[in-house]
Design an enzyme around this catalytic site. Structure first.
Site, PDB file in Angstrom:
ATOM      1  N   LYS A   1      43.013 -22.377  36.518  1.00 18.50           N
ATOM      2  CA  LYS A   1      42.519 -21.095  37.234  1.00 18.50           C
ATOM      3  C   LYS A   1      43.797 -20.108  36.739  1.00 18.50           C
ATOM      4  CE  LYS A   1      38.076 -22.280  39.274  1.00 18.50           C
ATOM      5  NZ  LYS A   1      37.442 -23.101  40.158  1.00 18.50           N
TER       6      LYS A   1
ATOM      7  N   ASP B   1      34.296 -17.382  41.877  1.00 17.00           N
ATOM      8  CA  ASP B   1      34.079 -18.794  43.046  1.00 17.00           C
ATOM      9  C   ASP B   1      34.002 -18.545  44.532  1.00 17.00           C
ATOM     10  OD1 ASP B   1      34.408 -20.754  41.031  1.00 17.00           O
ATOM     11  OD2 ASP B   1      36.450 -21.116  41.102  1.00 17.00           O
TER      12      ASP B   1
ATOM     13  N   GLY C   1      43.641 -28.430  50.120  1.00 16.31           N
ATOM     14  CA  GLY C   1      43.919 -28.189  48.652  1.00 16.31           C
ATOM     15  C   GLY C   1      44.220 -27.563  48.918  1.00 16.31           C
TER      16      GLY C   1
ATOM     17  N   GLY D   1      44.041 -24.188  42.816  1.00 17.88           N
ATOM     18  CA  GLY D   1      43.015 -22.451  42.262  1.00 17.88           C
ATOM     19  C   GLY D   1      42.160 -22.606  43.017  1.00 17.88           C
TER      20      GLY D   1
ATOM     21  N   ASN E   1      47.964 -29.182  52.288  1.00 15.46           N
ATOM     22  CA  ASN E   1      48.238 -29.732  51.097  1.00 15.46           C
ATOM     23  C   ASN E   1      49.119 -30.531  50.754  1.00 15.46           C
ATOM     24  OD1 ASN E   1      46.807 -29.068  48.150  1.00 15.46           O
ATOM     25  ND2 ASN E   1      49.434 -28.051  47.871  1.00 15.46           N
TER      26      ASN E   1
ATOM     27  N   THR F   1      51.208 -30.892  48.915  1.00 16.99           N
ATOM     28  CA  THR F   1      52.884 -30.636  48.462  1.00 16.99           C
ATOM     29  C   THR F   1      52.557 -29.094  49.549  1.00 16.99           C
ATOM     30  OG1 THR F   1      51.898 -31.726  45.867  1.00 16.99           O
ATOM     31  CG2 THR F   1      54.167 -29.088  46.511  1.00 16.99           C
ATOM     32  N   ARG F   2      53.384 -29.086  50.636  1.00 13.31           N
ATOM     33  CA  ARG F   2      53.332 -28.266  51.766  1.00 13.31           C
ATOM     34  C   ARG F   2      53.692 -26.801  51.041  1.00 13.31           C
ATOM     35  NH1 ARG F   2      53.796 -27.988  57.675  1.00 13.31           N
ATOM     36  NH2 ARG F   2      54.330 -25.678  57.915  1.00 13.31           N
TER      37      ARG F   2
HETATM   38  P1  NAP Z   1      43.889 -27.672  41.459  1.00 12.14           P
HETATM   39  O1  NAP Z   1      44.199 -26.204  41.247  1.00 12.14           O
HETATM   40  O2  NAP Z   1      44.180 -28.765  40.266  1.00 12.14           O
HETATM   41  O3  NAP Z   1      44.132 -28.221  43.097  1.00 12.14           O
HETATM   42  C1  NAP Z   1      44.300 -29.566  43.070  1.00 12.14           C
HETATM   43  C2  NAP Z   1      44.409 -29.508  44.423  1.00 12.14           C
HETATM   44  O4  NAP Z   1      43.903 -31.242  44.747  1.00 12.14           O
HETATM   45  C3  NAP Z   1      45.741 -29.524  45.109  1.00 12.14           C
HETATM   46  O5  NAP Z   1      45.726 -28.380  46.343  1.00 12.14           O
HETATM   47  C4  NAP Z   1      46.099 -31.088  44.428  1.00 12.14           C
HETATM   48  O6  NAP Z   1      47.525 -31.396  46.027  1.00 12.14           O
HETATM   49  C5  NAP Z   1      44.874 -31.672  45.231  1.00 12.14           C
HETATM   50  N1  NAP Z   1      45.281 -33.044  45.390  1.00 12.14           N
HETATM   51  C6  NAP Z   1      45.077 -33.967  43.630  1.00 12.14           C
HETATM   52  N2  NAP Z   1      45.929 -34.699  43.577  1.00 12.14           N
HETATM   53  C7  NAP Z   1      46.101 -34.938  45.373  1.00 12.14           C
HETATM   54  C8  NAP Z   1      46.402 -36.375  45.872  1.00 12.14           C
HETATM   55  N3  NAP Z   1      46.311 -37.725  44.920  1.00 12.14           N
HETATM   56  N4  NAP Z   1      46.469 -36.685  46.715  1.00 12.14           N
HETATM   57  C9  NAP Z   1      46.608 -34.633  47.690  1.00 12.14           C
HETATM   58  N5  NAP Z   1      46.198 -34.325  47.088  1.00 12.14           N
HETATM   59  C10 NAP Z   1      45.912 -33.765  46.150  1.00 12.14           C
HETATM   60  O7  NAP Z   1      42.086 -27.682  41.140  1.00 12.14           O
HETATM   61  P2  NAP Z   1      41.194 -26.722  41.398  1.00 12.14           P
HETATM   62  O8  NAP Z   1      40.988 -25.923  40.736  1.00 12.14           O
HETATM   63  O9  NAP Z   1      41.662 -25.840  42.434  1.00 12.14           O
HETATM   64  O10 NAP Z   1      40.091 -27.562  42.009  1.00 12.14           O
HETATM   65  C11 NAP Z   1      40.220 -28.960  43.245  1.00 12.14           C
HETATM   66  C12 NAP Z   1      38.447 -29.340  43.117  1.00 12.14           C
HETATM   67  O11 NAP Z   1      37.493 -28.464  43.071  1.00 12.14           O
HETATM   68  C13 NAP Z   1      38.084 -29.717  41.329  1.00 12.14           C
HETATM   69  O12 NAP Z   1      37.256 -30.783  41.833  1.00 12.14           O
HETATM   70  C14 NAP Z   1      36.730 -29.390  40.857  1.00 12.14           C
HETATM   71  O13 NAP Z   1      36.339 -29.238  39.782  1.00 12.14           O
HETATM   72  C15 NAP Z   1      36.098 -28.525  42.669  1.00 12.14           C
HETATM   73  N6  NAP Z   1      35.609 -27.631  41.979  1.00 12.14           N
HETATM   74  C16 NAP Z   1      34.586 -27.002  42.063  1.00 12.14           C
HETATM   75  C17 NAP Z   1      34.200 -25.598  41.719  1.00 12.14           C
HETATM   76  C18 NAP Z   1      32.840 -25.392  42.078  1.00 12.14           C
HETATM   77  O14 NAP Z   1      32.089 -24.585  41.813  1.00 12.14           O
HETATM   78  N7  NAP Z   1      31.797 -26.984  43.661  1.00 12.14           N
HETATM   79  C19 NAP Z   1      34.938 -24.825  41.479  1.00 12.14           C
HETATM   80  C20 NAP Z   1      35.774 -25.318  41.891  1.00 12.14           C
HETATM   81  C21 NAP Z   1      36.711 -26.269  41.789  1.00 12.14           C
HETATM   82  P3  NAP Z   1      48.946 -30.313  44.969  1.00 12.14           P
HETATM   83  O15 NAP Z   1      49.163 -28.908  45.447  1.00 12.14           O
HETATM   84  O16 NAP Z   1      49.675 -31.637  45.696  1.00 12.14           O
HETATM   85  O17 NAP Z   1      49.524 -31.202  43.889  1.00 12.14           O
END
Ligand code: NAP
Length: 285
Positions: free
Chosen positions: A42, A79, A105, A108, A130, A132-133
């Site tokens: 994103k 979103d 979190g 994106g 988060n 990663t702070r």
């Molecule tokens: P992203 O940009 O990759 O961000 C992932 C987040 O998860 C980061 O804050 C990351 O922390 C954290 N994370 C990942 N693994 C972790 C772990 N083992 N321990 C602690 N924190 C961890 O992904 P995104 O696009 O934001 O999406 C996140 C989730 O939201 C996904 O499951 C996605 O499917 C869902 N989502 C749903 C909708 C909906 O319409 N319902 C819309 C958007 C997203 P770090 O920064 O430390 O890596």
């Protein structure tokens, strides 16, 4: 698409980060009206569009790309709309304005959630954690920048920096390790991490000290009831799953792709039980 007699397909593409640019710059050649973008692209997507709408520009993340009639790629963020509409629809009695939100979190999706919480839902405080702070700190800084730009664009000239800082000062960042200590001080919990999603580790959280009448929501929608939501339901808290957000964010995107001139489809596609069940069936297959 069937309902609106649109002859088309909606497919999944798994694109590795190093293939993202070539995939996106050839959308018009591939005859695609646009795409939705999900984890982890994103934020990177900003580099590959020709322009952004106000929401994507403000949030600095894109979840929808529209290819216009000249083949230009427009980055949009729906979103915020999806998240806010889902909560407003399902928690009509919850007092967001007085609430203290815990947001997990800073990826994106978190950017959109925080924009919705600070803006439309107008919560009093966001406690942001988060793993990663630094990413949480960066997110906060980028919001100060976005609010600053927004005020400049609106013609406001007075104390802009102060106003931007005051708006964003509602975000308080703490370290991930304090997750279970902070639960007693909040009444709205939002998981925006990928933890709990199929194929990902579970979110380890203890909700036992969460105040009564709190609201717990997870934007992960696969599985529909994550461990977080199950724990909250068993504890007697109101829960809202992520499917509503997914469906609501899709409605404006659908309109941008198939009715950009606002002539063919009278209103946004309706998010109702029929649509929800149809998508659920697809998720379960
Ligand atoms: P992203 O940009 O990759 O961000 C992932 C987040 O998860 C980061 O804050 C990351 O922390 C954290 N994370 C990942 N693994 C972790 C772990 N083992 N321990 C602690 N924190 C961890 O992904 P995104 O696009 O934001 O999406 C996140 C989730 O939201 C996904 O499951 C996605 O499917 C869902 N989502 C749903 C909708 C909906 O319409 N319902 C819309 C958007 C997203 P770090 O920064 O430390 O890596």
């Amino acid at each position: 698409m069937k309902k609106y007699n649109i002859d088309g397909e909606y497919n999944h593409y798994e694109i590795a980060p190093d293939e993202l640019e070539s995939f996106i710059v050839s959308l018009a050649e591939q005859n695609l009206s646009g795409v939705n973008i999900t984890i982890p692209h994103k934020e990177q997507m900003l580099k590959y569009v020709d322009m952004c709408d106000e929401s994507a520009d403000f949030i600095q993340a894109i979840n929808t790309v529209v290819v216009d009639k000249d083949g230009k790629r427009i980055g949009i963020n729906t979103d915020v709309y999806g998240f806010v509409t889902n909560l407003q629809e399902n928690a009509q009695d919850f007092n967001f304005k007085e609430s203290k939100a815990l947001v997990l979190g800073a990826g994106g999706a978190a950017r959109a959630i925080i924009a919705g919480l600070l803006g439309d839902l107008n919560v009093s405080v966001i406690i942001l954690l988060n793993r990663t702070r630094e990413k949480a700190e960066d997110l906060k800084q980028s919001f100060i920048h976005s609010v600053n730009n927004m005020l400049v664009k609106s013609g406001d000239e007075e104390d802009i920096k102060k106003k931007a800082e005051a708006f964003v000062s509602r975000i308080q960042i703490i370290d991930w390790e304090y997750l279970n200590d902070i639960i007693k001080d909040v009444n709205l919990v939002v998981n925006t991490t990928s933890l709990g999603m199929i194929g990902q580790p579970e979110l380890k959280i203890d909700l036992s000290t969460l105040p009564k009448k709190s609201l717990v929501t997870d934007i992960v929608f696969n599985p529909l009831e994550t461990d977080l939501l199950r724990q909250a339901r068993v504890g007697g808290y109101q829960t809202i799953d992520g499917l509503g957000m997914l469906l609501h964010q899709a409605a404006p995107g659908f309109k941008y792709w198939f009715d950009p001139d606002d002539k063919a489809i009278e209103s946004l596609p309706v998010v109702d039980d029929e649509l929800r069940n149809y998508v659920l069936k697809g998720l379960n297959n």
